[in-house]
Scaffold this motif. Sequence first.
Motif, PDB file in Angstrom:
ATOM      1  N   ALA A 151      18.669 -10.989  20.564  1.00 59.94           N
ATOM      2  CA  ALA A 151      19.963 -10.516  21.061  1.00 59.94           C
ATOM      3  C   ALA A 151      21.107 -10.927  20.141  1.00 59.94           C
ATOM      4  N   SER A 152      21.011 -12.068  19.497  1.00 59.45           N
ATOM      5  CA  SER A 152      22.103 -12.540  18.641  1.00 59.45           C
ATOM      6  C   SER A 152      22.143 -11.827  17.290  1.00 59.45           C
ATOM      7  N   ASN A 153      21.081 -11.143  16.928  1.00 62.58           N
ATOM      8  CA  ASN A 153      21.019 -10.446  15.644  1.00 62.58           C
ATOM      9  C   ASN A 153      21.324  -8.957  15.860  1.00 62.58           C
ATOM     10  N   GLU A 154      22.481  -8.524  15.413  1.00 62.07           N
ATOM     11  CA  GLU A 154      22.907  -7.131  15.606  1.00 62.07           C
ATOM     12  C   GLU A 154      22.154  -6.148  14.711  1.00 62.07           C
ATOM     13  N   ASP A 155      21.529  -6.643  13.632  1.00 66.23           N
ATOM     14  CA  ASP A 155      20.824  -5.761  12.701  1.00 66.23           C
ATOM     15  C   ASP A 155      19.504  -5.249  13.266  1.00 66.23           C
ATOM     16  N   ILE A 156      18.970  -5.933  14.253  1.00 65.35           N
ATOM     17  CA  ILE A 156      17.671  -5.562  14.816  1.00 65.35           C
ATOM     18  C   ILE A 156      17.886  -4.605  15.982  1.00 65.35           C
ATOM     19  N   GLN A 157      17.163  -3.498  15.943  1.00 65.39           N
ATOM     20  CA  GLN A 157      17.291  -2.472  16.974  1.00 65.39           C
ATOM     21  C   GLN A 157      16.745  -2.968  18.316  1.00 65.39           C
ATOM     22  N   LYS A 158      17.361  -2.510  19.376  1.00 69.16           N
ATOM     23  CA  LYS A 158      16.883  -2.821  20.724  1.00 69.16           C
ATOM     24  C   LYS A 158      15.837  -1.786  21.121  1.00 69.16           C
ATOM     25  N   ASP A 159      14.878  -2.192  21.942  1.00 71.17           N
ATOM     26  CA  ASP A 159      13.781  -1.324  22.398  1.00 71.17           C
ATOM     27  C   ASP A 159      13.117  -0.618  21.215  1.00 71.17           C
ATOM     28  N   SER A 160      12.779  -1.390  20.210  1.00 72.70           N
ATOM     29  CA  SER A 160      12.233  -0.801  18.987  1.00 72.70           C
ATOM     30  C   SER A 160      10.742  -0.486  19.079  1.00 72.70           C
ATOM     31  N   ILE A 161      10.033  -1.070  20.036  1.00 71.20           N
ATOM     32  CA  ILE A 161       8.610  -0.763  20.199  1.00 71.20           C
ATOM     33  C   ILE A 161       8.510   0.601  20.880  1.00 71.20           C
ATOM     34  N   LYS A 162       7.932   1.567  20.184  1.00 71.48           N
ATOM     35  CA  LYS A 162       7.843   2.926  20.706  1.00 71.48           C
ATOM     36  C   LYS A 162       6.465   3.269  21.237  1.00 71.48           C
ATOM     37  N   ASN A 163       5.424   2.607  20.718  1.00 73.51           N
ATOM     38  CA  ASN A 163       4.082   2.902  21.199  1.00 73.51           C
ATOM     39  C   ASN A 163       3.183   1.707  20.974  1.00 73.51           C
ATOM     40  N   LEU A 164       2.085   1.696  21.692  1.00 73.55           N
ATOM     41  CA  LEU A 164       1.091   0.645  21.587  1.00 73.55           C
ATOM     42  C   LEU A 164      -0.262   1.331  21.526  1.00 73.55           C
ATOM     43  N   TYR A 165      -1.078   0.949  20.561  1.00 73.25           N
ATOM     44  CA  TYR A 165      -2.397   1.548  20.388  1.00 73.25           C
ATOM     45  C   TYR A 165      -3.459   0.468  20.564  1.00 73.25           C
ATOM     46  N   PHE A 166      -4.364   0.675  21.508  1.00 69.69           N
ATOM     47  CA  PHE A 166      -5.474  -0.255  21.673  1.00 69.69           C
ATOM     48  C   PHE A 166      -6.466   0.004  20.546  1.00 69.69           C
TER      49      PHE A 166
END
Length: 172
Positions: A151-166
Amino acid sequence: MAEENESTEKSGKGLMVVLIILIVVLLLAVGGMAYFLFSKGALPNNNANGQEQTEESTDKADSYKTAINDLVLNITNSRGRKKLMKLSFTLKSTEEKIESIVENYKPEIVDIVISQISARSSEELLTVGGKALLKEELIDEINSVLNEVTASNEDIQKDSIKNLYFTTFVIK
């Protein structure tokens, strides 16, 4: 005897004519349905496929992946019998630094996975719907933890995980 041969030949010819008519009617019906589906847009045409492929290639250029491998978990079935589960998965993200972020916060992510798996029975996890639900909840919870810790780092996108593959999903 000659009369029997004539009657079987006539019934054979009649059956053949009926069969040919039935095949022609079925072909017309299938052709009509295909035309109807294409005209209403229910089936994709070549232009739509080309657009989807362009979007997918753009999506691949902006995605980054990182893996969490070989988690061994204890789970139970509906009768309370204990089983082992081996799980590996890959996270797809829009954040280019996702690999280092996941490596730094791997204990938190593994804790989420353990909590989610422990809340389910082996029977539920073996169904397609159970895996899909697990996947959705893992994406949501991993995103919330990564949002919280970055949260303190503005350069990192929020909700950046878009998919998960088993990549490994074994229950024994």
